[in-house]
Motif scaffolding. Structure first.
Motif, PDB file in Angstrom:
ATOM      1  N   LEU A 446      -5.841  -3.074  -1.481  1.00 38.58           N
ATOM      2  CA  LEU A 446      -4.837  -2.522  -0.174  1.00 38.58           C
ATOM      3  C   LEU A 446      -4.799  -0.977  -0.234  1.00 38.58           C
ATOM      4  CD1 LEU A 446      -1.941  -5.028  -0.375  1.00 38.58           C
ATOM      5  CD2 LEU A 446      -3.783  -4.910   1.117  1.00 38.58           C
ATOM      6  N   LEU A 447      -4.927  -0.323  -1.426  1.00 38.19           N
ATOM      7  CA  LEU A 447      -4.890   1.257  -1.601  1.00 38.19           C
ATOM      8  C   LEU A 447      -6.195   1.643  -1.080  1.00 38.19           C
ATOM      9  CD1 LEU A 447      -3.300   3.691  -2.080  1.00 38.19           C
ATOM     10  CD2 LEU A 447      -4.145   3.663  -4.548  1.00 38.19           C
ATOM     11  N   VAL A 448      -7.269   1.014  -1.435  1.00 42.69           N
ATOM     12  CA  VAL A 448      -8.721   1.474  -1.324  1.00 42.69           C
ATOM     13  C   VAL A 448      -8.697   1.467   0.501  1.00 42.69           C
ATOM     14  CG1 VAL A 448     -10.967   0.820  -0.768  1.00 42.69           C
ATOM     15  CG2 VAL A 448      -9.938   0.894  -3.010  1.00 42.69           C
ATOM     16  N   GLU A 449      -8.301   0.263   1.027  1.00 47.46           N
ATOM     17  CA  GLU A 449      -8.230  -0.153   2.226  1.00 47.46           C
ATOM     18  C   GLU A 449      -7.623   0.930   3.269  1.00 47.46           C
ATOM     19  OE1 GLU A 449     -10.156  -2.145   4.037  1.00 47.46           O
ATOM     20  OE2 GLU A 449     -11.021  -2.189   2.115  1.00 47.46           O
ATOM     21  N   ALA A 450      -6.297   1.392   2.489  1.00 45.73           N
ATOM     22  CA  ALA A 450      -5.292   2.359   3.253  1.00 45.73           C
ATOM     23  C   ALA A 450      -6.068   3.779   3.400  1.00 45.73           C
ATOM     24  CB  ALA A 450      -3.961   2.432   2.798  1.00 45.73           C
ATOM     25  N   ILE A 451      -6.672   4.129   2.188  1.00 44.32           N
ATOM     26  CA  ILE A 451      -7.240   5.323   2.097  1.00 44.32           C
ATOM     27  C   ILE A 451      -8.560   5.422   3.065  1.00 44.32           C
ATOM     28  CG2 ILE A 451      -8.394   7.136   0.597  1.00 44.32           C
ATOM     29  CD1 ILE A 451      -6.346   5.983  -1.705  1.00 44.32           C
ATOM     30  N   LEU A 452      -9.432   4.476   2.956  1.00 40.25           N
ATOM     31  CA  LEU A 452     -10.543   4.579   3.923  1.00 40.25           C
ATOM     32  C   LEU A 452      -9.922   4.717   5.187  1.00 40.25           C
ATOM     33  CD1 LEU A 452     -12.865   1.919   2.476  1.00 40.25           C
ATOM     34  CD2 LEU A 452     -13.008   4.344   2.217  1.00 40.25           C
ATOM     35  N   GLN A 453      -8.984   4.177   5.566  1.00 46.16           N
ATOM     36  CA  GLN A 453      -8.423   4.299   7.076  1.00 46.16           C
ATOM     37  C   GLN A 453      -8.002   5.643   7.130  1.00 46.16           C
ATOM     38  OE1 GLN A 453      -8.117   2.052   9.552  1.00 46.16           O
ATOM     39  NE2 GLN A 453      -8.599   0.067   8.987  1.00 46.16           N
ATOM     40  N   HIS A 454      -7.183   6.377   6.317  1.00 48.84           N
ATOM     41  CA  HIS A 454      -6.830   7.590   6.192  1.00 48.84           C
ATOM     42  C   HIS A 454      -7.806   8.699   6.283  1.00 48.84           C
ATOM     43  CE1 HIS A 454      -4.369  11.062   5.229  1.00 48.84           C
ATOM     44  NE2 HIS A 454      -5.238  11.218   4.547  1.00 48.84           N
ATOM     45  N   MET A 455      -8.743   8.414   5.533  1.00 47.49           N
ATOM     46  CA  MET A 455      -9.936   9.408   5.502  1.00 47.49           C
ATOM     47  C   MET A 455     -10.978   9.178   6.688  1.00 47.49           C
ATOM     48  SD  MET A 455      -9.055  11.026   3.022  1.00 47.49           S
ATOM     49  CE  MET A 455     -10.697  12.082   2.564  1.00 47.49           C
ATOM     50  N   GLY A 456     -10.849   8.037   7.260  1.00 41.42           N
ATOM     51  CA  GLY A 456     -11.812   7.936   8.412  1.00 41.42           C
ATOM     52  C   GLY A 456     -13.044   7.670   8.055  1.00 41.42           C
TER      53      GLY A 456
END
Length: 559
Positions: A446-456
């Motif tokens: 879940l943290l990976v997914e949130a960060i990928l979304q944040h970084m684009g």
């Protein structure tokens, strides 16, 4: 210890005689063996957990699992009050208990150890144990053995938490000892609310398109797939498809799971050309490891692996960004420059270490083993550790979290919604989303997914952070692995004399060459690791170092 307690221990242990000829040792993963010979050991670890609870006057955890091992295996390990692993000081006693030949010897060991550790049986504190197991068929009978072991300590209380991932059990122990609620619903609630918080704080211009929201996860036919199915029903903002959840009749860890994917670098069962270019992830059997991968076009089985080193790098980039925002405002009195540290082992790919150092991060090394990584990471305000196999987490010091809470409160009163406050909120959300007790594939995912979304970032952009150096691992059979002694986080051979010099001479022949050896913790083999600029060079280097091990130690063989 009174007569009632002695009699209870003698009577109960007589029902669990140790298997003839078996000698087990408590390691990083606790005790592991074929499930058919584990009844006695699991019973005795139940006693050990109760003693640990009495000693620490805290809730202790017991997890029955063998992680990425084959389904016929099983094991048991203890979660200490902080949610981490059993204190290393108690490991020798664990070995003695497991291998005691008869009830009287077992009792004598317990009495002697209790005296040495000043463990009281006066009833002023009752031992309390949280007990969990994974989906292995042998888990149910071993659970009963563990309960009987715990109940052989007068007054001990057992809470059967049911089928869990290993990280869930560790999280529950940590939460209970912090005075918090610790059910599975509480675990899911904290993960999902923290994930949603980070997602809600993503700048609009960074949000990636809808098709990238899809994630395909290999559940290893284990408990992680089952729990992820429950998570996805409560999740918004991310579409997850779970394959190998265990419902399809697949075999636990057979051709599936993070360990298989990371070592073999091929698609797990159920994945293929129809998943080309899509972001994929793989959990291990008890969901404490996580790796990502993508299936390239025109490839029937090979994958582009995104391993634990790159998960660590992603987390480090994100956290460094938030700290830079916070530390950009050094006005006022309530300011603090956090010490961020990255902890790796010598098995981390050299390209990842170079990348992290290029970011200006402090990178330190420990010997192989989560217990070493976790302890070192805890020395920072924020410590990140990951092994290439996908096991790792982020630790936040209590001091830094207290400062962060105060800073957030201060900012909310004077500049609510500012970039500074948003950075503080993101870090606080990360501290709640990530499992600070132990590596956790579900929270990590879940943290990976949130960060990928944040970084684009797509998985391909993430994968291109750096290019892994070609590497090779070999093992050399030897008569006595203890003949090799290492230092400097296992990167330098101290004994036998002159072996390190010979290894250095081989390394010098290759561009970006690196190699080290270390004795196995469980078998008489010496493990060889090598890196170089090309696969041909690294194969030659690894073989040369393996030959040196054979020459210096004798009696060996290797592929």
């Amino acid at each position: 210890m009174d007569d009632k307690q002695r009699s209870l221990l003698l009577e109960s242990s007589s029902r669990f005689p140790p298997p003839p000829g078996a000698k087990l040792s408590y390691g990083t993963a606790g005790f592991r063996a074929d499930a058919l010979i584990l009844q006695s050991t699991v019973f005795r670890v139940g006693i050990l957990a109760a003693l640990r609870s009495l000693k620490t006057q805290s809730v202790i955890g017991l997890m029955i699992t063998a992680s990425h091992n084959k389904v016929s295996d099983n094991g048991i390990k203890i979660a200490d009050p902080c949610g981490g692993m059993l204190s290393q000081d108690w490991e020798p006693f664990a070995d003695e208990l497991a291998n005691a030949p008869d009830p009287q010897t077992l009792l004598s060991l317990i009495i002697e150890f209790a005296k040495k550790e000043k463990i009281s049986f006066d009833g002023a504190f009752s031992a309390e144990i949280l007990l969990g197991r994974d989906t292995r068929p042998s888990g149910e009978s071993l659970l009963e053995a563990a309960k009987q072991g715990i109940n052989s300590i007068v007054g001990a209380v057992v809470h059967d938490m049911g089928i869990l991932t290993t990280p869930q059990l560790h999280w529950m122990v940590r939460a209970r000892n912090k005075g918090l609620k610790a059910t599975e619903a509480d675990y899911f609630g904290q993960l999902l609310s923290s994930f949603r918080c980070i997602m809600d704080l993503i700048p609009n211009e960074r949000k990636i398109n809808e098709i990238e929201d899809r994630l395909i996860v290999d559940g290893a036919n284990g408990v992680g797939g089952e729990k992820l199915e429950a998570v996805k029903k409560m999740l918004s903002g991310l579409v997850i498809e779970v394959l190998n959840s265990g419902k399809e009749g697949g075999i636990l860890n057979e051709g599936v799971g993070a360990d298989f994917v990371q070592k073999e670098k091929v698609v797990p069962h159920g994945f293929g050309s129809n998943h080309e270019g899509i972001r994929c992830a793989s959990l291990d059997g008890d969901a404490d490891r996580l790796v990502y991968f993508s299936v390239p076009s025109n490839s029937s089985s090979k994958i582009d692996l995104v391993d634990g080193d790159k998960i660590l790098s992603l987390f480090a980039v994100f956290i460094k960004e938030q700290l830079s925002i916070l530390e950009g405002d050094m006005k006022g009195n309530n300011n603090y420059k956090a010490r961020l540290g990255v902890v790796q082992t010598a098995y981390a790919n050299g390209a990842s270490t170079d990348y992290l150092k290029h970011l200006g991060l402090e990178v330190v090394f420990t010997p192989t083993g989560v217990k070493y990584l976790h302890t070192r990471a805890a020395q920072y305000d924020i410590g990140i550790y990951f092994e290439a196999n996908g096991h790792g987490t982020i630790l936040f010091s209590e001091h830094y979290l207290s400062w962060l809470e105060a800073k957030n409160n201060e900012l909310s009163s004077i500049s609510q919604g500012s970039e500074l406050q948003t950075a503080a909120l993101r870090l606080l959300a990360v501290s709640k989303l990530i499992n600070q007790a132990v590596g956790d594939a579900l929270s990590g995912l879940l943290l990976v997914e949130a960060i990928l979304q944040h970084m684009g970032w797509s998985i391909h952009r993430w994968s291109e952070l750096y290019q892994d150096l070609p590497s090779r691992q070999l093992k050399v059979k030897v008569v006595d692995r203890t003949a090799v002694v290492t230092a400097n986080a296992e990167t330098v051979v101290v004994r036998p004399p002159s072996l390190q010099e010979a290894i250095n001479a081989e390394i010098a022949k290759y561009t970006r060459g690196r190699s080290f050896i270390r004795p196995s913790g469980t078998e008489d083999v010496i493990r060889v690791y090598a890196e170089a600029s090309t696969q041909e060079e690294v194969d030659n280097l690894a073989n040369s170092v393996a030959e040196l091990v054979d020459q210096f130690l004798g009696g060996g063989s290797f592929p």
